[in-house]
Scaffold this motif. Structure first.
Motif, PDB file in Angstrom:
ATOM      1  N   ILE A  92      21.313 135.032-111.099  1.00 27.14           N
ATOM      2  CA  ILE A  92      22.554 134.285-110.917  1.00 27.14           C
ATOM      3  C   ILE A  92      22.792 133.411-112.136  1.00 27.14           C
ATOM      4  CG2 ILE A  92      22.328 134.257-108.399  1.00 27.14           C
ATOM      5  CD1 ILE A  92      21.467 131.319-108.619  1.00 27.14           C
ATOM      6  N   VAL A  93      24.009 132.939-112.273  1.00 25.05           N
ATOM      7  CA  VAL A  93      24.330 131.980-113.331  1.00 25.05           C
ATOM      8  C   VAL A  93      25.045 130.798-112.702  1.00 25.05           C
ATOM      9  CG1 VAL A  93      24.447 133.678-115.186  1.00 25.05           C
ATOM     10  CG2 VAL A  93      26.496 133.152-113.856  1.00 25.05           C
ATOM     11  N   CYS A  94      24.870 129.637-113.314  1.00 23.29           N
ATOM     12  CA  CYS A  94      25.490 128.405-112.826  1.00 23.29           C
ATOM     13  C   CYS A  94      26.586 127.985-113.790  1.00 23.29           C
ATOM     14  CB  CYS A  94      24.445 127.299-112.701  1.00 23.29           C
ATOM     15  SG  CYS A  94      25.116 125.702-112.191  1.00 23.29           S
ATOM     16  N   ARG A  95      27.739 127.667-113.243  1.00 19.73           N
ATOM     17  CA  ARG A  95      28.850 127.183-114.048  1.00 19.73           C
ATOM     18  C   ARG A  95      29.280 125.818-113.533  1.00 19.73           C
ATOM     19  NH1 ARG A  95      29.778 132.778-113.571  1.00 19.73           N
ATOM     20  NH2 ARG A  95      30.005 133.831-115.569  1.00 19.73           N
ATOM     21  N   LYS A  96      29.527 124.903-114.453  1.00 20.90           N
ATOM     22  CA  LYS A  96      29.937 123.551-114.082  1.00 20.90           C
ATOM     23  C   LYS A  96      31.444 123.399-114.231  1.00 20.90           C
ATOM     24  CE  LYS A  96      25.584 121.304-115.366  1.00 20.90           C
ATOM     25  NZ  LYS A  96      24.933 120.244-116.190  1.00 20.90           N
ATOM     26  N   SER A  97      32.034 122.734-113.259  1.00 20.34           N
ATOM     27  CA  SER A  97      33.456 122.404-113.312  1.00 20.34           C
ATOM     28  C   SER A  97      33.589 120.965-112.840  1.00 20.34           C
ATOM     29  CB  SER A  97      34.266 123.341-112.404  1.00 20.34           C
ATOM     30  OG  SER A  97      35.633 122.996-112.433  1.00 20.34           O
ATOM     31  N   GLY A  98      33.744 120.061-113.795  1.00 25.31           N
ATOM     32  CA  GLY A  98      33.747 118.643-113.448  1.00 25.31           C
ATOM     33  C   GLY A  98      32.390 118.227-112.934  1.00 25.31           C
ATOM     34  N   ARG A  99      32.364 117.636-111.764  1.00 20.71           N
ATOM     35  CA  ARG A  99      31.098 117.198-111.171  1.00 20.71           C
ATOM     36  C   ARG A  99      30.446 118.286-110.328  1.00 20.71           C
ATOM     37  NH1 ARG A  99      32.641 112.022-107.834  1.00 20.71           N
ATOM     38  NH2 ARG A  99      34.322 113.442-107.230  1.00 20.71           N
ATOM     39  N   HIS A 100      31.119 119.409-110.192  1.00 19.28           N
ATOM     40  CA  HIS A 100      30.631 120.443-109.290  1.00 19.28           C
ATOM     41  C   HIS A 100      29.940 121.580-110.051  1.00 19.28           C
ATOM     42  CE1 HIS A 100      32.770 118.567-105.966  1.00 19.28           C
ATOM     43  NE2 HIS A 100      33.849 118.506-106.740  1.00 19.28           N
ATOM     44  N   LYS A 101      28.981 122.202-109.386  1.00 20.79           N
ATOM     45  CA  LYS A 101      28.291 123.374-109.911  1.00 20.79           C
ATOM     46  C   LYS A 101      28.600 124.571-109.014  1.00 20.79           C
ATOM     47  CE  LYS A 101      24.302 121.026-111.989  1.00 20.79           C
ATOM     48  NZ  LYS A 101      22.812 120.930-111.997  1.00 20.79           N
ATOM     49  N   TYR A 102      28.919 125.680-109.650  1.00 25.40           N
ATOM     50  CA  TYR A 102      29.231 126.899-108.918  1.00 25.40           C
ATOM     51  C   TYR A 102      28.308 128.019-109.386  1.00 25.40           C
ATOM     52  CZ  TYR A 102      33.498 124.480-107.530  1.00 25.40           C
ATOM     53  OH  TYR A 102      34.379 123.576-107.011  1.00 25.40           O
ATOM     54  N   PHE A 103      27.919 128.863-108.446  1.00 29.34           N
ATOM     55  CA  PHE A 103      26.991 129.941-108.755  1.00 29.34           C
ATOM     56  C   PHE A 103      27.662 131.294-108.548  1.00 29.34           C
ATOM     57  CE2 PHE A 103      24.499 126.253-107.630  1.00 29.34           C
ATOM     58  CZ  PHE A 103      23.468 126.267-108.563  1.00 29.34           C
ATOM     59  N   THR A 104      27.356 132.221-109.456  1.00 26.42           N
ATOM     60  CA  THR A 104      27.827 133.597-109.343  1.00 26.42           C
ATOM     61  C   THR A 104      26.661 134.528-109.652  1.00 26.42           C
ATOM     62  OG1 THR A 104      28.500 133.710-111.675  1.00 26.42           O
ATOM     63  CG2 THR A 104      30.170 132.985-110.081  1.00 26.42           C
ATOM     64  N   LEU A 105      26.832 135.809-109.364  1.00 27.77           N
ATOM     65  CA  LEU A 105      25.814 136.784-109.744  1.00 27.77           C
ATOM     66  C   LEU A 105      25.692 136.830-111.266  1.00 27.77           C
ATOM     67  CD1 LEU A 105      26.324 139.856-107.382  1.00 27.77           C
ATOM     68  CD2 LEU A 105      24.678 137.991-107.175  1.00 27.77           C
ATOM     69  N   GLY A 106      24.525 137.250-111.725  1.00 27.08           N
ATOM     70  CA  GLY A 106      24.259 137.258-113.158  1.00 27.08           C
ATOM     71  C   GLY A 106      25.013 138.313-113.936  1.00 27.08           C
ATOM     72  N   GLY A 107      25.623 139.279-113.257  1.00 33.67           N
ATOM     73  CA  GLY A 107      26.387 140.294-113.969  1.00 33.67           C
ATOM     74  C   GLY A 107      26.526 141.565-113.153  1.00 33.67           C
ATOM     75  N   ASP A 108      27.182 142.565-113.740  1.00 37.95           N
ATOM     76  CA  ASP A 108      27.429 143.829-113.050  1.00 37.95           C
ATOM     77  C   ASP A 108      26.136 144.520-112.637  1.00 37.95           C
ATOM     78  OD1 ASP A 108      30.088 143.378-113.431  1.00 37.95           O
ATOM     79  OD2 ASP A 108      30.373 144.908-114.969  1.00 37.95           O
ATOM     80  N   ASP A 109      25.105 144.451-113.493  1.00 38.60           N
ATOM     81  CA  ASP A 109      23.847 145.118-113.186  1.00 38.60           C
ATOM     82  C   ASP A 109      23.225 144.569-111.905  1.00 38.60           C
ATOM     83  OD1 ASP A 109      24.035 146.759-115.350  1.00 38.60           O
ATOM     84  OD2 ASP A 109      22.676 145.609-116.623  1.00 38.60           O
TER      85      ASP A 109
END
Length: 227
Positions: free
Chosen positions: A61-78
């Motif tokens: 997974i990867v973590c992305r920050k938006s302001g004070r919040h952290k959001y997680f998504t899958l690491g990629g298509d694989d």
């Protein structure tokens, strides 16, 4: 000492029920917070944070920050491709969750598989592309885009030049867990779903992986891809 990729580490990460639920939730393609993922996993926020740290360290997974919040998504298509394949293996072996009902039926009809269309509609899409000669199945189980397919995508509003510049494979067969048949992944699969949504044929059901087609959208889908 054995050489080569160490699949045991990845398998152990996915094998934990809480982490498996987290990864399955992220198969929706949406970015989710740690709190939302804790709810999906059925664990406390503190426990979820520990799981997320392990998954992030492994590149799952990867973590992305938006302001004070952290959001997680899958690491990629694989990662998404591997998870869908594992879902197919589990379904084929009879390892299914016990929850059934309208939501289950809707998931089997049409759903998002990370970033492309899956379920019965996804299978129909792939078969329609094959029948019309827009894609071709190779002997090595690869799927290739044909010149005729490039023309169709252009007419459908897809920026084919942008797809070809991307590192993501254009076409990738993905085994559908609910029917054990192929649907289309890769950048072409992603672009086709995006265009169907842009045209108003279908929309994501809030909070789920379900893709709902409007009556007119279903008719347009059948006219464009039906066999």
């Amino acid at each position: 000492m054995k050489e080569g990729p160490d699949i045991s580490r990845i398998a152990a990460l996915i094998g934990d029920p809480a982490r498996a639920n987290i990864l399955t939730a992220l198969m929706s393609g949406k970015a989710l917070t740690a709190t939302e993922l804790a709810g999906e996993a059925g664990v406390t926020l503190q426990t979820a944070s520990a799981h997320l740290s392990k998954l992030e360290s492994a590149g799952m997974i990867v973590c992305r920050k938006s302001g004070r919040h952290k959001y997680f998504t899958l690491g990629g298509d694989d990662v998404g491709h591997a998870l869908e394949a594992l879902m197919g293996l589990a379904a084929g072996a009879g390892h299914l969750r016990t929850r059934t009902g309208p939501k289950d039926a809707a998931l089997r009809e049409a759903r998002v598989c990370y970033n492309h269309l899956a379920g019965e509609k996804g299978i129909a899409l792939f078969q329609g592309l094959l029948t019309r000669g827009f894609v071709k199945e190779e002997e090595d189980a690869h799927v290739t885009l044909t010149p005729k397919g490039i023309g169709f995508l252009t007419d459908f509003g897809v920026d084919i030049d942008a797809l070809m510049r991307s590192k993501t494979p254009l076409c990738r067969p993905c085994l559908d867990w609910s029917a054990r048949r192929t649907h289309l992944a890769g950048s072409v699969g992603r672009a086709l779903l995006a265009q169907m949504q842009a045209r108003g044929w279908a929309a994501r059901a809030e909070g789920t992986r379900v893709v709902k087609f409007t009556p007119s959208g279903a008719a347009a889908f059948e006219q464009t891809f039906g066999t």
